[in-house]
Design a protein around this motif. Structure first.
Motif, PDB file in Angstrom:
ATOM      1  N   GLN B 108     -64.584 -18.937  98.398  1.00 54.52           N
ATOM      2  CA  GLN B 108     -65.202 -18.233  99.516  1.00 54.52           C
ATOM      3  C   GLN B 108     -64.306 -18.375 100.745  1.00 54.52           C
ATOM      4  O   GLN B 108     -63.873 -19.483 101.065  1.00 54.52           O
ATOM      5  CB  GLN B 108     -66.561 -18.851  99.808  1.00 54.52           C
ATOM      6  CG  GLN B 108     -67.307 -18.156 100.907  1.00 54.52           C
ATOM      7  CD  GLN B 108     -68.543 -18.923 101.300  1.00 54.52           C
ATOM      8  OE1 GLN B 108     -68.689 -20.093 100.962  1.00 54.52           O
ATOM      9  NE2 GLN B 108     -69.422 -18.268 101.998  1.00 54.52           N
ATOM     10  N   PRO B 109     -63.987 -17.266 101.406  1.00 50.61           N
ATOM     11  CA  PRO B 109     -63.192 -17.383 102.621  1.00 50.61           C
ATOM     12  C   PRO B 109     -63.944 -18.230 103.655  1.00 50.61           C
ATOM     13  O   PRO B 109     -65.077 -17.914 104.003  1.00 50.61           O
ATOM     14  CB  PRO B 109     -63.056 -15.937 103.106  1.00 50.61           C
ATOM     15  CG  PRO B 109     -63.305 -15.108 101.902  1.00 50.61           C
ATOM     16  CD  PRO B 109     -64.286 -15.871 101.067  1.00 50.61           C
ATOM     17  N   GLN B 110     -63.317 -19.308 104.063  1.00 56.99           N
ATOM     18  CA  GLN B 110     -63.943 -20.187 105.049  1.00 56.99           C
ATOM     19  C   GLN B 110     -62.943 -20.487 106.146  1.00 56.99           C
ATOM     20  O   GLN B 110     -61.735 -20.470 105.914  1.00 56.99           O
ATOM     21  CB  GLN B 110     -64.393 -21.502 104.390  1.00 56.99           C
ATOM     22  CG  GLN B 110     -65.634 -21.346 103.562  1.00 56.99           C
ATOM     23  CD  GLN B 110     -66.059 -22.648 102.923  1.00 56.99           C
ATOM     24  OE1 GLN B 110     -65.224 -23.397 102.429  1.00 56.99           O
ATOM     25  NE2 GLN B 110     -67.339 -22.922 102.930  1.00 56.99           N
ATOM     26  N   LEU B 111     -63.483 -20.805 107.308  1.00 62.70           N
ATOM     27  CA  LEU B 111     -62.631 -21.085 108.463  1.00 62.70           C
ATOM     28  C   LEU B 111     -61.650 -22.220 108.156  1.00 62.70           C
ATOM     29  O   LEU B 111     -60.495 -22.192 108.571  1.00 62.70           O
ATOM     30  CB  LEU B 111     -63.515 -21.466 109.653  1.00 62.70           C
ATOM     31  CG  LEU B 111     -62.865 -21.363 111.017  1.00 62.70           C
ATOM     32  CD1 LEU B 111     -62.618 -19.911 111.360  1.00 62.70           C
ATOM     33  CD2 LEU B 111     -63.753 -22.005 112.072  1.00 62.70           C
ATOM     34  N   THR B 112     -62.126 -23.207 107.402  1.00 65.77           N
ATOM     35  CA  THR B 112     -61.315 -24.397 107.132  1.00 65.77           C
ATOM     36  C   THR B 112     -59.978 -24.060 106.507  1.00 65.77           C
ATOM     37  O   THR B 112     -58.925 -24.264 107.100  1.00 65.77           O
ATOM     38  CB  THR B 112     -62.093 -25.331 106.193  1.00 65.77           C
ATOM     39  OG1 THR B 112     -62.577 -24.553 105.094  1.00 65.77           O
ATOM     40  CG2 THR B 112     -63.256 -25.966 106.896  1.00 65.77           C
ATOM     41  N   VAL B 196     -67.499 -31.931 109.770  1.00 67.14           N
ATOM     42  CA  VAL B 196     -67.678 -30.491 109.517  1.00 67.14           C
ATOM     43  C   VAL B 196     -67.926 -29.780 110.843  1.00 67.14           C
ATOM     44  O   VAL B 196     -67.337 -28.733 111.143  1.00 67.14           O
ATOM     45  CB  VAL B 196     -68.853 -30.263 108.536  1.00 67.14           C
ATOM     46  CG1 VAL B 196     -69.138 -28.781 108.393  1.00 67.14           C
ATOM     47  CG2 VAL B 196     -68.520 -30.854 107.182  1.00 67.14           C
ATOM     48  N   ARG B 197     -68.787 -30.402 111.664  1.00 74.45           N
ATOM     49  CA  ARG B 197     -69.082 -29.835 112.972  1.00 74.45           C
ATOM     50  C   ARG B 197     -67.822 -29.751 113.831  1.00 74.45           C
ATOM     51  O   ARG B 197     -67.539 -28.718 114.451  1.00 74.45           O
ATOM     52  CB  ARG B 197     -70.138 -30.714 113.646  1.00 74.45           C
ATOM     53  CG  ARG B 197     -70.755 -30.145 114.895  1.00 74.45           C
ATOM     54  CD  ARG B 197     -71.729 -31.172 115.483  1.00 74.45           C
ATOM     55  NE  ARG B 197     -71.845 -30.986 116.932  1.00 74.45           N
ATOM     56  CZ  ARG B 197     -72.620 -30.072 117.489  1.00 74.45           C
ATOM     57  NH1 ARG B 197     -73.336 -29.267 116.735  1.00 74.45           N
ATOM     58  NH2 ARG B 197     -72.680 -29.952 118.799  1.00 74.45           N
ATOM     59  N   GLY B 198     -67.059 -30.838 113.824  1.00 72.96           N
ATOM     60  CA  GLY B 198     -65.837 -30.872 114.636  1.00 72.96           C
ATOM     61  C   GLY B 198     -64.815 -29.853 114.164  1.00 72.96           C
ATOM     62  O   GLY B 198     -64.159 -29.185 114.970  1.00 72.96           O
ATOM     63  N   VAL B 199     -64.681 -29.725 112.844  1.00 75.50           N
ATOM     64  CA  VAL B 199     -63.716 -28.785 112.288  1.00 75.50           C
ATOM     65  C   VAL B 199     -64.059 -27.357 112.694  1.00 75.50           C
ATOM     66  O   VAL B 199     -63.184 -26.577 113.100  1.00 75.50           O
ATOM     67  CB  VAL B 199     -63.670 -28.924 110.747  1.00 75.50           C
ATOM     68  CG1 VAL B 199     -62.944 -27.750 110.115  1.00 75.50           C
ATOM     69  CG2 VAL B 199     -62.987 -30.220 110.346  1.00 75.50           C
ATOM     70  N   TYR B 200     -65.349 -27.018 112.643  1.00 74.66           N
ATOM     71  CA  TYR B 200     -65.740 -25.652 113.018  1.00 74.66           C
ATOM     72  C   TYR B 200     -65.659 -25.431 114.517  1.00 74.66           C
ATOM     73  O   TYR B 200     -65.205 -24.388 114.973  1.00 74.66           O
ATOM     74  CB  TYR B 200     -67.149 -25.339 112.480  1.00 74.66           C
ATOM     75  CG  TYR B 200     -67.077 -24.866 111.056  1.00 74.66           C
ATOM     76  CD1 TYR B 200     -66.913 -23.515 110.762  1.00 74.66           C
ATOM     77  CD2 TYR B 200     -67.100 -25.768 109.999  1.00 74.66           C
ATOM     78  CE1 TYR B 200     -66.810 -23.078 109.461  1.00 74.66           C
ATOM     79  CE2 TYR B 200     -66.988 -25.345 108.691  1.00 74.66           C
ATOM     80  CZ  TYR B 200     -66.846 -23.993 108.421  1.00 74.66           C
ATOM     81  OH  TYR B 200     -66.721 -23.562 107.140  1.00 74.66           O
ATOM     82  N   ARG B 201     -66.080 -26.436 115.279  1.00 72.94           N
ATOM     83  CA  ARG B 201     -66.036 -26.302 116.731  1.00 72.94           C
ATOM     84  C   ARG B 201     -64.592 -26.079 117.205  1.00 72.94           C
ATOM     85  O   ARG B 201     -64.292 -25.135 117.937  1.00 72.94           O
ATOM     86  CB  ARG B 201     -66.613 -27.576 117.358  1.00 72.94           C
ATOM     87  CG  ARG B 201     -66.685 -27.548 118.859  1.00 72.94           C
ATOM     88  CD  ARG B 201     -67.484 -28.725 119.365  1.00 72.94           C
ATOM     89  NE  ARG B 201     -66.999 -29.996 118.830  1.00 72.94           N
ATOM     90  CZ  ARG B 201     -67.729 -31.097 118.747  1.00 72.94           C
ATOM     91  NH1 ARG B 201     -68.987 -31.080 119.152  1.00 72.94           N
ATOM     92  NH2 ARG B 201     -67.222 -32.219 118.256  1.00 72.94           N
TER      93      ARG B 201
END
Lengths: 170, 220
Positions: B108-112, B196-201
């Motif tokens: 799945q394409p994800q921001l990470t 996870v929160r930090g990575v997305y933020r």
């Protein structure tokens, strides 16, 4: 699975009554394609290399900082140093020759490390030993040539920062 | 039924008996070519399977040695002697016809991982342009081609404005993204924002800053 437990006689009779599959049989080794799943490949499989047996222990190198720890730190020091060196010309409007030389040196090293990581990742030693060696030496030659070119730009021409500026505003 | 997982592991286990520490080992193969035995199940319907089972059972019963005096069971196998040293080449050839494990396209394409991948791509693009010009500066100049910044930038400036914008916009985006995401990676290297929160933020922050500085670079 039931099909694997069936007698060979039943298989043979079935094989005789069913049309043979069009899967390619390798001529020399008499290896059959057993796999019925659909292929979803981006690239063809690379050369398959077998070293030793499945029962061999994994070779564990002796822990040493020169195997990566220093390299990692060096990489980060360069990247960290590049932040002010990149921002300074934007802030000042131009770069003094010493800063320009520092930025150029860091840029060459940073690029080399980045390209080198790509070679390491995409040409594994186990599968492509020769291509990998070639790519490593090609990269070294390219980096040295690029460094010579950059030195020439910085000493005989307008310099890195000024050069980028002229192209950008051309 | 298109795939079943037991096949690769089943047949890869040929490794074990092929690499037995003997000077010579024998390779088993049926009288019929192996390829004709594959995939038959996917084509057979239930009635065919049932009749097969009945057939095989009756064949097995008939093949059982009731009296060895007048009936000798015939083995439907032939063996071929091959050197143990060829085991690896057979295994390697077998592995070549295995399907390649699906990758990239099935995730799945994800921001990470998209941002991680983009960092490398933008870095290679920027350094590639830099290397090409710097190497050209050394290798082409001796042949009378004027690669000096003054001349090359003048030639570049003669291009159509749309062409220049079409080249400068991706370069500005590459530089901006690589710069901001590089800082993001350095923040991670200090142990911060590694959730996870930090990575997305930080990821969305990088995208926002990239958009802004790309526009900024295009107007300077």
């Amino acid at each position: 699975m039931a099909s694997t437990l069936r007698s060979s006689a039943a298989r043979r009779i079935l094989a005789a009554t069913k049309p043979t599959s069009a899967i390619r049989l390798l001529p020399q080794t008499r290896v059959a394609a057993f796999h019925a799943s659909q292929k979803h490949q981006i690239l063809p499989p690379g050369p398959q290399v077998v070293h030793g047996t499945v029962n061999d222990p994994v070779p564990v190198p002796i822990a040493n900082a020169t195997h990566g720890s220093y390299h990692w730190a060096f990489e980060r020091i360069i990247a960290l140093g590049m932040i002010p060196l990149t921002v300074a010309p934007f802030a000042a409007g131009s770069a003094n020759p010493a800063l320009d030389a520092a930025l150029g040196t860091a840029l060459v090293l940073h690029s080399h490390i980045g390209f080198d990581a790509c070679v390491t990742d995409y040409f594994p030693k186990r599968q492509y030993p020769r291509t990998r060696t070639f790519m490593i030496w090609l990269l070294r030659a390219s980096t040295i040539t690029a460094a010579v070119g950059l030195f020439s730009i910085q000493t005989n021409d307008v310099g890195l920062t000024e050069g980028i500026k002229r192209f950008w505003r051309a | 039924m298109k795939s079943y997982a037991s096949y690769p592991s089943l047949f890869d286990s040929s490794r074990f008996f092929l690499s037995a520490p003997s000077t010579s080992t024998s390779k088993l193969h049926y009288n019929q070519p192996l390829q004709s035995q594959t995939g038959y199940r996917s084509r057979s319907n239930i009635s065919a399977m049932l009749s097969t089972r009945v057939l095989s059972r009756s064949l097995l019963r008939s093949a059982r040695p009731k009296s060895t005096t007048f009936f000798t069971p015939r083995r439907m196998l032939t063996t071929e002697s091959i050197p143990a040293s060829s085991a690896d080449s057979i295994l390697a050839a077998q592995r070549l016809v295995r399907p390649v494990s699906p990758h990239l396209t099935i995730y799945q394409p994800q921001l990470t991982w998209y941002l991680s991948m983009t960092t490398r791509i933008t870095g290679v693009a920027l350094s590639g342009v830099f290397y090409l010009y710097a190497i050209g500066y050394v290798l082409v100049s001796p042949f009378g081609v004027d690669m000096s910044v003054a001349n090359a930038s003048k030639k570049w400036g003669e291009f159509n404005g749309a062409v220049k914008a079409a080249v400068k916009a991706p370069l500005a985006a590459c530089f901006s993204f690589h710069f901001w995401n590089g800082i993001r990676h350095l923040v991670w290297d200090t142990g911060r924002e590694l959730t996870v929160r930090g990575v997305y933020r930080t990821g969305y922050g990088v995208l926002g800053l990239t958009a802004l500085s790309t526009l900024g670079l295009l107007v300077v």
